[in-house]
Write an enzyme that holds these catalytic residues in place. Structure first.
Site, PDB file in Angstrom:
ATOM      1  N   THR A  89      14.897 -23.095  44.079  1.00 47.65           N
ATOM      2  CA  THR A  89      15.781 -22.005  43.667  1.00 47.65           C
ATOM      3  C   THR A  89      16.932 -21.856  44.659  1.00 47.65           C
ATOM      4  O   THR A  89      16.873 -22.359  45.777  1.00 47.65           O
ATOM      5  CB  THR A  89      15.026 -20.665  43.602  1.00 47.65           C
ATOM      6  N   ASP A  90      17.967 -21.143  44.215  1.00 46.02           N
ATOM      7  CA  ASP A  90      19.045 -20.794  45.130  1.00 46.02           C
ATOM      8  C   ASP A  90      19.282 -19.292  45.020  1.00 46.02           C
ATOM      9  O   ASP A  90      18.562 -18.592  44.312  1.00 46.02           O
ATOM     10  CB  ASP A  90      20.314 -21.605  44.830  1.00 46.02           C
ATOM     11  N   GLN A  91      20.265 -18.804  45.743  1.00 49.90           N
ATOM     12  CA  GLN A  91      20.423 -17.350  45.792  1.00 49.90           C
ATOM     13  C   GLN A  91      20.967 -16.768  44.487  1.00 49.90           C
ATOM     14  O   GLN A  91      21.048 -15.550  44.355  1.00 49.90           O
ATOM     15  CB  GLN A  91      21.281 -16.944  46.986  1.00 49.90           C
ATOM     16  N   MET A  92      21.290 -17.614  43.512  1.00 54.70           N
ATOM     17  CA  MET A  92      21.643 -17.118  42.192  1.00 54.70           C
ATOM     18  C   MET A  92      20.362 -16.735  41.430  1.00 54.70           C
ATOM     19  O   MET A  92      20.428 -16.177  40.334  1.00 54.70           O
ATOM     20  CB  MET A  92      22.433 -18.180  41.430  1.00 54.70           C
ATOM     21  N   GLY A  93      19.203 -17.063  42.006  1.00 55.11           N
ATOM     22  CA  GLY A  93      17.934 -16.695  41.392  1.00 55.11           C
ATOM     23  C   GLY A  93      17.437 -17.693  40.364  1.00 55.11           C
ATOM     24  O   GLY A  93      16.492 -17.419  39.619  1.00 55.11           O
TER      25      GLY A  93
END
Lengths: 149, 149, 149, 149
Positions: free
Chosen positions: B29-33
């Site tokens: 995952t990344d911080q965009m969810g």
């Protein structure tokens, strides 16, 4: 592997260090909104690469000479989160050199506010192409030992 | 590389396919969810690995025989986000086989609600240990060709 | 998404570009002895981050304003392998700006011998926190449009 | 954090464990021809995800309830290399539960020849959306405590 001796620590103040800076990539974040914890080991590897290049030669050339340094032990203590697009600094120092192993220590900080993000330690062992432990080449060991004095 | 012919598509309905399932990792995952976009290429590689194993043998053994399939071209169309802990399915099919290149196509779905997450296509070229293009071994090519008929 | 127009290309010679350099990490290699292909998308993202910062502001701030640019389409053409410890350069340019989408193009080279390693193109769509397409904020769109003129 | 007590170990034989299997991805290898060391932390996270799901509910749901478990400390001891396409097994057990922290221990093996590849330990702290330490929700703590008895 008896590399975790208190007496190695005693000489740390004399150790030469290298500094590596990088910017946290979007790819390195996770859905918690901070850098994913496994990436700290990648950053340590970047610091180690710079340390070896500065004190000896490119680790790419070390490998071409037939020796590889395989990570045998890794520890990371996470103190504060690193976030996307922040510049972080990895300070790398050599903590111990033995005939077949070498220990590096790292401090990762965020220069913008001087916050310490993590400390880490990795022990690497010298292996041949078949991953068998071998003595470190004399020149590599000598250069690393010199860097820790 | 003229692998993107409309006529390759015509035979797709006859192509044998393999299915690979995996669960989205937190690390992905990344911080965009949502899952970071580059990971879809990793998932395609998992599908391709399964395809080659099912239709021939482990790609690990293919490499031990001295041939590597290097990615020469990759395209991903992202249709809906994949999220942490979701099970995703990679459907892999062979789209074209040439003497030195092979094209795979992928459809990534989320079986839980049957949503299509992405489609992708990769072209791989057969290279030797020095990354020079070489003809694909006859057996590998034959097996792949058979899988596309 | 009809962003792949030949006429966008016509203006490329006038487009402002940004240059990003990075060193290939050991973590980025695979057992073929070269950088793993999915990492090229990460490098493109680094170039894009630098482009947006240079022409507008940190993409971290763009996200804090409530807008995210999600990758909707990615294409990479791999021309030559990148290897561990090599410095690579990502040249990023804006190819097209629409109300809800923006296309970037990238050329990745190795400055040491001026070899072109890859070309790539990504299309990003403007989405809100729930991943729904939204119009790009006027200022962001204006700055990007200005950067492509 | 005083979680590294010898007495936690005493109860390990009674601890319930979960088993997770995965296949080493090509993306996870490095140019040494083995799985890159940082990936072991990703595999531990997969084991932890399965442990929490089996003993409570999906960690995705735990996060939706507003609590996150952030890694505060990680240690890995690497014993033998994992290679591409090998199936590896992660055995996860809970070593300690405190009000704000929980420690997991992992053993990673290769079932094909029953070789132990690594042991690891991670300490996670309960944090809120702003990464501030908070007490673990009673139900989560209770379920984890039950799983360690």
């Amino acid at each position: 592997m008896a590399l975790y001796k208190a007496d190695c620590r005693a000489s740390l103040s004399l150790v030469s260090r290298t500094m590596t800076e990088t910017r946290v990539r979007y790819a390195e974040t996770d859905q918690m909104g901070v850098a994913y914890h496994a990436n700290y080991l990648v950053w340590c590897e970047m610091g180690r690469t710079d340390f070896i290049r500065e004190h000896f030669k490119s680790y790419a050339d070390v490998e071409r000479d037939g020796v590889r340094l395989a990570v045998a032990d890794a520890q990371v203590r996470y103190l504060a989160p690193a976030r996307y697009d922040e510049i972080i600094r990895i300070e790398t120092r050599l903590a111990d050199v033995r005939s077949r192993a070498v220990a590096f220590e790292y401090t990762i900080t965020r220069p913008a506010d001087d916050v310490r993000l993590a400390t880490a330690r990795t022990v690497l062992v010298s292996v041949d192409g078949a991953q068998r432990p071998v003595a470190m080449p004399a020149e590599l060991r000598g250069r690393l030992a010199a860097a820790s004095e």
